[in-house]
Design a protein around this motif. Sequence first.
Motif, mmCIF file in Angstrom:
data_model
loop_
_atom_site.group_PDB
_atom_site.id
_atom_site.type_symbol
_atom_site.label_atom_id
_atom_site.label_comp_id
_atom_site.label_asym_id
_atom_site.label_seq_id
_atom_site.Cartn_x
_atom_site.Cartn_y
_atom_site.Cartn_z
ATOM 1 N N PRO A 250 -98.344 -56.080 -3.869
ATOM 2 C CA PRO A 250 -97.182 -55.222 -3.616
ATOM 3 C C PRO A 250 -96.207 -55.136 -4.791
ATOM 4 N N ALA A 251 -95.944 -56.249 -5.448
ATOM 5 C CA ALA A 251 -94.995 -56.266 -6.565
ATOM 6 C C ALA A 251 -95.690 -56.554 -7.887
ATOM 7 N N GLY A 252 -97.005 -56.312 -7.960
ATOM 8 C CA GLY A 252 -97.748 -56.621 -9.172
ATOM 9 C C GLY A 252 -98.122 -58.088 -9.234
ATOM 10 N N VAL A 253 -98.844 -58.460 -10.263
ATOM 11 C CA VAL A 253 -99.286 -59.849 -10.452
ATOM 12 C C VAL A 253 -98.426 -60.484 -11.540
ATOM 13 N N ASN A 254 -97.657 -61.494 -11.169
ATOM 14 C CA ASN A 254 -96.819 -62.183 -12.151
ATOM 15 C C ASN A 254 -97.678 -62.993 -13.120
ATOM 16 N N VAL A 255 -97.304 -62.947 -14.393
ATOM 17 C CA VAL A 255 -98.019 -63.680 -15.435
ATOM 18 C C VAL A 255 -97.127 -64.825 -15.907
ATOM 19 N N ALA A 256 -97.589 -66.058 -15.732
ATOM 20 C CA ALA A 256 -96.786 -67.234 -16.068
ATOM 21 C C ALA A 256 -96.495 -67.303 -17.568
ATOM 22 N N ASP A 257 -95.370 -67.923 -17.911
ATOM 23 C CA ASP A 257 -94.991 -68.087 -19.321
ATOM 24 C C ASP A 257 -96.044 -68.868 -20.091
ATOM 25 N N SER A 258 -96.657 -69.876 -19.430
ATOM 26 C CA SER A 258 -97.663 -70.692 -20.105
ATOM 27 C C SER A 258 -98.877 -69.862 -20.500
ATOM 28 N N VAL A 259 -99.186 -68.836 -19.711
ATOM 29 C CA VAL A 259 -100.302 -67.941 -20.033
ATOM 30 C C VAL A 259 -99.986 -67.131 -21.271
ATOM 31 N N LEU A 260 -98.757 -66.620 -21.340
ATOM 32 C CA LEU A 260 -98.351 -65.804 -22.489
ATOM 33 C C LEU A 260 -98.199 -66.649 -23.752
ATOM 34 N N ARG A 261 -97.821 -67.908 -23.579
ATOM 35 C CA ARG A 261 -97.628 -68.783 -24.744
ATOM 36 C C ARG A 261 -98.934 -69.385 -25.245
ATOM 37 N N PHE A 262 -99.864 -69.697 -24.325
ATOM 38 C CA PHE A 262 -101.030 -70.479 -24.746
ATOM 39 C C PHE A 262 -102.361 -69.980 -24.180
ATOM 40 N N ASP A 263 -102.520 -70.013 -22.859
ATOM 41 C CA ASP A 263 -103.838 -69.784 -22.253
ATOM 42 C C ASP A 263 -104.397 -68.398 -22.552
ATOM 43 N N GLY A 264 -103.554 -67.372 -22.508
ATOM 44 C CA GLY A 264 -104.023 -66.030 -22.821
ATOM 45 C C GLY A 264 -104.509 -65.915 -24.255
ATOM 46 N N TRP A 265 -103.835 -66.614 -25.152
ATOM 47 C CA TRP A 265 -104.239 -66.592 -26.564
ATOM 48 C C TRP A 265 -105.520 -67.376 -26.779
#
Length: 365
Positions: free
Chosen positions: A267-282
């Motif tokens: 309903p409000a989209g999928v929140n992306v955690a800060d840790s994902v943007l800082r480390f895991d996604g990279w």
Amino acid sequence: MNAMVIVLLIAGLVLLVVGAEILVRGASRLASLLGMSPLIIGLTIVAYGTSAPEMAVSTLSSLSGQADIAVGNVIGSNIFNVLCILGLSALFTPLVVAQQLIRLDVPIMIGVSGLMLLFGADGVIGRSDGVILFLGAIAYTLFLIFQSRREKNAEVEAEYAEAYPQAGNGSPAVWLINLAYIGIGLALLVLGSRWLVDGAVTIARAIGVSEIVIGLTIVAAGTSLPELATSVVASMKGERDIAVGNVVGSNIFNILAVLGLAGVVAPAGVNVADSVLRFDGWVMLAVAVACLPIFFTGNLITRWEGLVFLGYYVAYTVYLILDSTQHTSLPIFNTAMFAFVVPITVLTLAIITLRELKTARDRNR
């Protein structure tokens, strides 16, 4: 936390694997009855079917408000697929990599990994982002079908024909049986994903580990079991394109279709955690980029490269555990990894890549 929670988690994993297997079997046979070639079945239905657990878990997590598990499941599965599944498969036998994977599919995997980070930079994969990703999945599927119809490699065609033989014309009873397989497989996926998510959330809260870490590790590894079984068995049988292509195709599908659908239904989209943007996604993006030099150096994933992949997955898991518990040895571990292990690996890959490019240039003279 009691023993029933562990039982719930394990039962959920079992139902996901069994459900995916039944779903793929029924869908593959129906596709064959409809006259689809074995190559198309392998590239689309089987590759996507092995990602069905990720889709079930991420969609249910998004609807239930556990966005960290949804995102962690996709990112963790993609990291697990490359480092653990390809690493383990290469240990059984060196994997020959098709040129199309190097020239097209791996760059697409890198591109969609970067796109996921771009869409999540504001902290949420919104509905519009999800629609774009899901449309990308449809376009990629249509492209695969178009490419497969142009396949001229007799060895590749024979490989897929052996793995997914044509069923011929079936009686009404055969059609009903395979439709029942699909229905049962979907039901098991839904039930298994519910049990897995409930068990994972309970365990995370009980041991004080965040849901994102549970999603990146236990849930990601569990939902990737179909890919693990498919690729390891394929590598042992010498089915090169199925072993490697299954991993690359599943990674692309995880981001475009799984995360895309999760973004659409939440309903409000999928929140992306800060840790994902800082480390895991990279890490996910770096793992995708690392495939290029390893894949095109001799078009082969050797046993030692498979061992390096496995070693990095162990290191990544250790980091997640140390970081989530704020263990005192975390600074020492980080120093060892980022000051020595990672630079040495990058330097080795660079030397091997340059040597391979020089060899190819000398051959063309």
